[in-house]
Design an enzyme around this catalytic site. Structure first.
Site, PDB file in Angstrom:
ATOM      1  N   LYS A 104      35.517  24.746  56.115  1.00 19.14           N
ATOM      2  CA  LYS A 104      35.292  24.857  54.668  1.00 19.14           C
ATOM      3  C   LYS A 104      35.630  23.525  54.019  1.00 19.14           C
ATOM      4  O   LYS A 104      36.628  22.884  54.386  1.00 19.14           O
ATOM      5  CB  LYS A 104      36.190  25.976  54.108  1.00 19.14           C
ATOM      6  N   SER A 141      34.717  32.582  47.794  1.00 22.32           N
ATOM      7  CA  SER A 141      34.266  31.209  47.735  1.00 22.32           C
ATOM      8  C   SER A 141      33.909  30.620  49.097  1.00 22.32           C
ATOM      9  O   SER A 141      33.229  29.602  49.158  1.00 22.32           O
ATOM     10  CB  SER A 141      35.348  30.338  47.099  1.00 22.32           C
ATOM     11  N   SER A 168      38.536  35.327  48.964  1.00 21.26           N
ATOM     12  CA  SER A 168      37.510  34.351  49.325  1.00 21.26           C
ATOM     13  C   SER A 168      37.185  34.235  50.804  1.00 21.26           C
ATOM     14  O   SER A 168      36.230  33.556  51.170  1.00 21.26           O
ATOM     15  CB  SER A 168      37.888  32.964  48.802  1.00 21.26           C
TER      16      SER A 168
END
Ligand SMILES: [Mg+2]
Ligand SMILES: [Zn+2]
Lengths: 490, 95, 492
Positions: free
Chosen positions: C78, C158, C182
């Protein structure tokens, strides 16, 4: 913040009568640590730009603070030295504001729960007067970096070497009443932290700086509006800033004006304070507990251990000097101002006449050190050497006057005072035969004076002087006096 | 508690966000909706509740006072949009 | 060689060990899948050269008998994790061009375990979002589509890039971060597994901070076992993170015994929210039945303050974010937009550098911390947090684990919910409680709905008891049966 002081302090004159100045101080003292408060970068003063900077100090994304145990210990130590409450739980908060030398956009400080709570400092003033100044709190926080404004026509340069260095902010109550008291308080605080070894007290390098809050009021009246004078970096400037600011406020009020609460800057060159225009915007620091740090919990046992390791502090030392050496409060106070001076004195006084030792240290040694701008640790005359000079005065080997010569020689040329006395033949003449001979010669050479002294015994001093001159100053003055009196039949 | 244009302006200033005049009003509306929604917390009597300080029940760990970092002015400054001689450079700050 | 990308981490590990294929081949297969999958916009930065280099080193180690636990396994990261000398954007314009001179602890742990980096994954800007639509680099598309439709759906957020890349077989596994859901919510809507470990389990050092008291890194992969393998490597006690906890990291794989007989599973009644879609309720009942069938004991429990979790979160998280994001000021890294003086430089930079959602949250956070409002909002929310944590403490006196849905619905269409922040925030209604209490939560793929979209079930555990989550999670996973592939409609 309320004052704990009940007695009225010294007053100053204004056009409408007497005024009282009310002063409180926030002193930032840099912790003497190797590394910064929340990062492993060096806290040492003076380095190439951004050399003493870790990614934490530069607030790079994802960087996190980890606290330096030694800094916590020094804050506790200082708190104990201020006879203050040590809080078992304290919290680090973020103080949020934007400034280029504040990389994270917040300063990690302590707001609602500081590590140290209320304490006090006793401040000695000339004339044997002493006041007790309340300490409101001491908290740990990060220093900011430095912006340089004069390197480039339209840019400021930012150096983060100072960013994150550990500071202790020591906040007093508004218990000070004059520039003299303010300077004396700062001097005392400096002495305490230097005794404790928690801060070097170096005001030139900024390791100790004061924000001075000044207001004025009619004696006994309610507190006036205060102005905060930022970053005053010497005792002398503190006194100047207070004097200037109090006068400015009195003038404004007496002219029918009103004091605006504001932050002001002390201009050392002009000896004035002036408003910091950049602070026009009202601050809202949005303090909240730093979620990167947990509450700081201190165990009683650890605090107790630190307490046991505290050195004798100036107040206790002063009391002991008065008790053990028979010194007066003023002399004892002067001697304990610096730990090194006190230690020097004690070495000089060991097994000797304490009062005489104090006189010599304060008048001869300090006088000379001051003149040359030296610290006691750099004195060319060691405590041992000065001690042996004083021993020689005590046992009559040399006179006080000769002793000053011996001190001078030892200062300039070094050497063991005993050897100086022997080699240069400075030993006091106590042999009455030699003194009598000199006296007889003086009497014989001055018959007119002999007549005069009978009527006016005060003239004896003249004879003493002549005899001393004839013996090269080495005659024991006491013996000279006694023999002269006998021979002149006074 | 309701937010108006002036408040949005003040808060944006505190947060250092340039905010065009025409966006103040709509933003005030958005903030008010969110604030009205979060205010349902007021239904709960929390007068005897301690605010949470940390979800982990451990005490703060401490580092030893050892210099372990620094002396990397290039790494510290290489991402800076503007700089000189390992300084960060910003528009001139007055005072 | 496309079948290499279909392997689980566990199988790929075994294949490498048996030398059925090389790490280089495994990396190449994924690099190719990434190239073919660009339409999904899952990556911000691809690092094929680095991947090949790392894979070669893995092959050398395997040959030398020096293989480490994740040797040669290609992963995506990420873009919230700082990776040394590799662009790190947090999905934001404000970190334009930022190449960290350091490596986050979690990614360092992965590389030290032998894993191979394929690149940096797209995400909601500063992890603020539940649909990956707030990224400066554009939305990520979910590899899943509704049966017979070609509406582009969000992958959740997210960690949407991570979820999409895992589901689309572009990576074997990925790192995510979870502040309010997330990891778990995108895992659920892309049909993969993802765990948010206990707060303090994984170091936050080197992860761009959103809300420090809630942020936690975790793995996202196609199976529960794969998550267990990854977490073992990611977790560590880190002296550089004051909130990282010094507890042993167990061998999670060994904890996966497949045995849940006698286990007490709590069903919190407050999670049955108003307007909960029938398919979610049905899924939940299915999960309860699976665990019952496996011999677990089902216990009704109450978490009375559940409904206040989301509003409390939307005070605490923006407050911390408003402060955490103050460092993006155009001085030391990232974007700078000039201004007439320093203040306008700050204001211009931050206005241009932060997107709408981030700005909105900064404003809320600044407001709730400002003078006069701090007690009414921030302190109030922290008090609710105490109550929410107490609810869990009480429930865990009676049960070993809690079972809930992960998300209130399946993936929705891109652009469908962007106009209404609160309806977007509601995506985290089941996940956010866990963050507020610092507990571990896992989302396990639990089959497809009528439209053919994946749904997930969430297990919530006691602090530092991730082992139980993996054990129970695997039982659910097995009961639900294998999740089919989403197809390859996006491939060029
Ligand atoms: Mg202050
Ligand atoms: Zn301060």
């Amino acid at each position: 913040m309320s004052t704990t002081r009940t007695e009225t302090g010294p007053l100053v004159d204004g056009a409408t009568g007497k005024w009282e100045i009310v002063i409180g101080m926030e002193v930032h003292a840099q912790v003497l640590s190797k590394a910064k408060l929340f990062s492993g970068a060096s806290a040492a003063f003076g380095a190439e730009p951004n050399a003493h900077v870790s990614f934490v100090d530069a607030a790079m994304p994802g960087m996190l603070p980890v606290i330096n145990r030694y800094c916590v210990e020094q804050a506790v130590r200082t708190g104990l030295g201020l006879k203050a409450q040590i809080n078992n739980v304290s919290v680090f908060d973020r103080k949020n504001y934007f400034y280029p030398d504040l990389p994270a956009g917040y300063q990690i400080s302590q707001y609602k729960s500081p590590i140290v709570g209320e304490g006090e400092v006793i401040v000695d003033l000339p004339g044997g007067r002493a006041i007790t100044v309340g300490i409101e709190r001491l908290h740990l926080e990060q220093d900011a970096g430095k912006s340089l404004h004069d390197q480039h026509p339209h840019m400021s340069f930012v150096d983060l070497n100072r960013a994150g260095v550990a500071l202790m902010e020591i906040v007093s109550r508004p218990d000070l009443r004059s520039s003299e008291e303010a300077a004396a308080y700062l001097r005392k605080l400096r002495a305490i932290v230097r005794y404790l070894g928690t801060c070097d007290g170096n005001m030139e390098e900024g390791s100790m700086r004061a924000d001075v809050n000044v207001s004025v009021r009619k004696p006994g009246g309610p507190l006036g509006t205060r102005c905060e004078i930022k970053n005053v970096n010497s005792m002398r400037f503190v006194a100047q800033a207070v004097e200037y600011e109090a006068r400015r406020q009195i003038d404004i009020i007496e002219a029918g004006g009103k004091i605006d609460q504001e932050t002001r800057l002390f201009d050392a060159k002009k000896g004035e304070t002036r408003s910091m225009r950049s602070k026009e915007e009202a601050h809202d620091y949005r303090y909240f507990p730093d979620p990167d740090l947990l509450p700081l919990e201190l165990e009683d046992a650890w605090i107790e251990q630190i307490k046991k390791s505290l050195p004798e502090l100036p107040d206790d030392k002063k009391a002991r000097f008065m008790r053990d050496y028979g010194l007066n409060a003023y002399d004892a106070g002067v001697l304990v101002q610096e730990r090194e001076s006190a230690a020097y004195f004690e070495e000089v006084a060991k097994g000797r006449d304490g009062k005489l030792a104090a006189n010599w240290v304060i008048n001869e040694l300090f006088g000379r050190l001051n003149k040359e701008g030296l610290e006691v640790g750099k004195s060319p005359v060691s405590a041992d050497a000065l001690g042996s000079i004083i021993a020689m005065i005590g046992d009559g080997t040399i006179s006080g006057k000769i002793a000053k010569d011996v001190f001078e020689i030892a200062w300039e040329e070094g050497g063991d005072p005993k050897e100086i006395v022997e080699k240069r033949g400075l030993r006091q003449v106590t042999d009455t035969g030699a003194i009598e001979k000199a006296i007889d010669e003086v009497i014989a050479a001055n018959p007119a004076k002999v007549e005069q002294v009978k009527a006016k015994p005060a003239m004896l001093g003249w004879f003493v002087g002549q005899v001393m001159q004839a013996t090269g100053g080495k005659a024991n003055p006491k013996a000279v006096n006694e023999l002269l009196k006998r021979k002149l039949a006074l | 508690m309701s937010v108006d244009k002036t408040t949005v302006k003040r808060v944006a200033k505190l947060a250092r966000l340039a905010f065009p005049e025409e966006r103040l009003e709509p933003m005030a509306g958005e903030l008010n909706r969110i604030l009205a929604w979060v205010e349902q917390l007021n239904e709960v009597d929390t007068s005897s509740v301690e605010p949470m300080t940390s979800v982990v029940k451990v005490s703060l760990k401490m580092r030893e006072d050892v210099v372990t970092d620094g002396n990397q002015p290039i790494a510290v400054t290489e991402n800076a949009p503007e700089g000189e001689d390992h300084f960060f450079a910003v528009p001139k700050v007055v005072e | 060689m496309s079948e290499l990308t279909d392997l689980t981490i566990a199988d790929a590990r075994d294949g490498l060990k048996k030398k059925s294929f090389s790490a280089r081949e495994l990396a190449d297969a994924h690099i190719k899948a990434i190239e073919k999958g660009r339409a999904l916009n899952a990556f911000v930065t691809e690092t094929p050269d680095l991947a090949r280099k790392m894979a070669l080193e893995s092959d050398r180690r395997i040959a030398a008998g020096e293989a480490r636990p994740l040797e040669g396994l290609p992963l995506g990261i990420k873009d919230l994790f700082c990776t040394k000398e590799v662009l790190t954007t947090a999905g934001s314009h404000i970190l334009d061009g930022f190449k960290p001179p350091y490596e986050s602890t979690v990614t360092r742990n992965l590389w030290d375990a032998g894993a191979v980096m394929l690149g940096k994954l797209n995400m909601d800007e500063f992890a603020m979002g539940s649909s990956n639509e707030t990224s400066y680099y554009g939305p990520v598309t979910n590899p899943w589509r509704r049966k017979g439709a070609n509406t582009k759906l969000v992958p959740g957020g997210s960690s949407g890039g991570s979820a999409a890349a895992v589901a689309a077989r572009m990576v074997l596994g990925a790192t995510g971060t979870d502040t309010g859901g997330s990891i778990r919510q995108p895992a659920a809507v892309t049909g993969i597994a993802g765990i948010k470990p206990t707060y303090g389990r994984c170091s936050r050092w080197g992860i761009v901070a959103f809300a420090s008291s809630l942020d936690q890194a975790g793995p996202m992969a196609r199976t529960v076992r794969d998550c267990a393998i990854m977490l073992k490597a990611m977790a560590s006690h880190d002296p550089m993170d004051s909130t990282s906890v010094n507890v042993r990291v167990p061998d999670y794989e060994r904890a996966m015994t497949g045995e849940v007989r006698g286990l007490r599973v709590g069903i919190p009644k407050e999670y049955r929210i108003d307007g909960m879609p029938a398919e979610i309720e049905a899924l939940w009942q299915k999960g309860i039945q699976w665990l019952k069938d496996a011999g677990a004991q089902i216990v009704d429990v109450s978490l009375p303050h559940t409904k206040y979790a989301l509003p409390a979160y939307y005070i605490v998280a923006p407050a911390e974010a408003s402060s955490n994001l103050a460092r993006y000021d155009g001085v030391r890294y990232g974007l700078r937009v000039p201004g007439k003086d320093i203040i306008s430089m700050y204001e211009n930079t931050r206005a241009a550098g932060f997107g709408r959602e981030v700005q909105r949250r900064i404003l809320i956070g600044t407001y709730v911390l400002s003078a006069g409002y701090y007690d009414a909002y921030y302190i109030k929310a922290q008090k609710l947090r105490t109550l929410i944590a107490q609810d869990f403490d009480q429930a865990f006196e009676k049960v070993d684990v809690l079972l809930t849905p992960t998300a209130p619905g399946p993936a929705f269409g891109i652009g469908e919910k962007t106009d209404d922040p609160i309806s977007m925030y509601l995506n985290d209604v089941f996940t956010v409680t866990v963050n507020l209490a610092g507990l571990p939560g896992i989302s396990v793929p639990a089959g497809l709905n009528n439209e053919g979209l994946p749904l997930g079930l969430q297990l919530i555990g006691k602090a530092f008891d991730e082992s139980t989550l993996f054990r129970v999670g695997e039982v659910i996973e097995r009961s639900a049966g294998p999740t089919p592939r989403p197809g390859t409609w996006w491939e060029v």
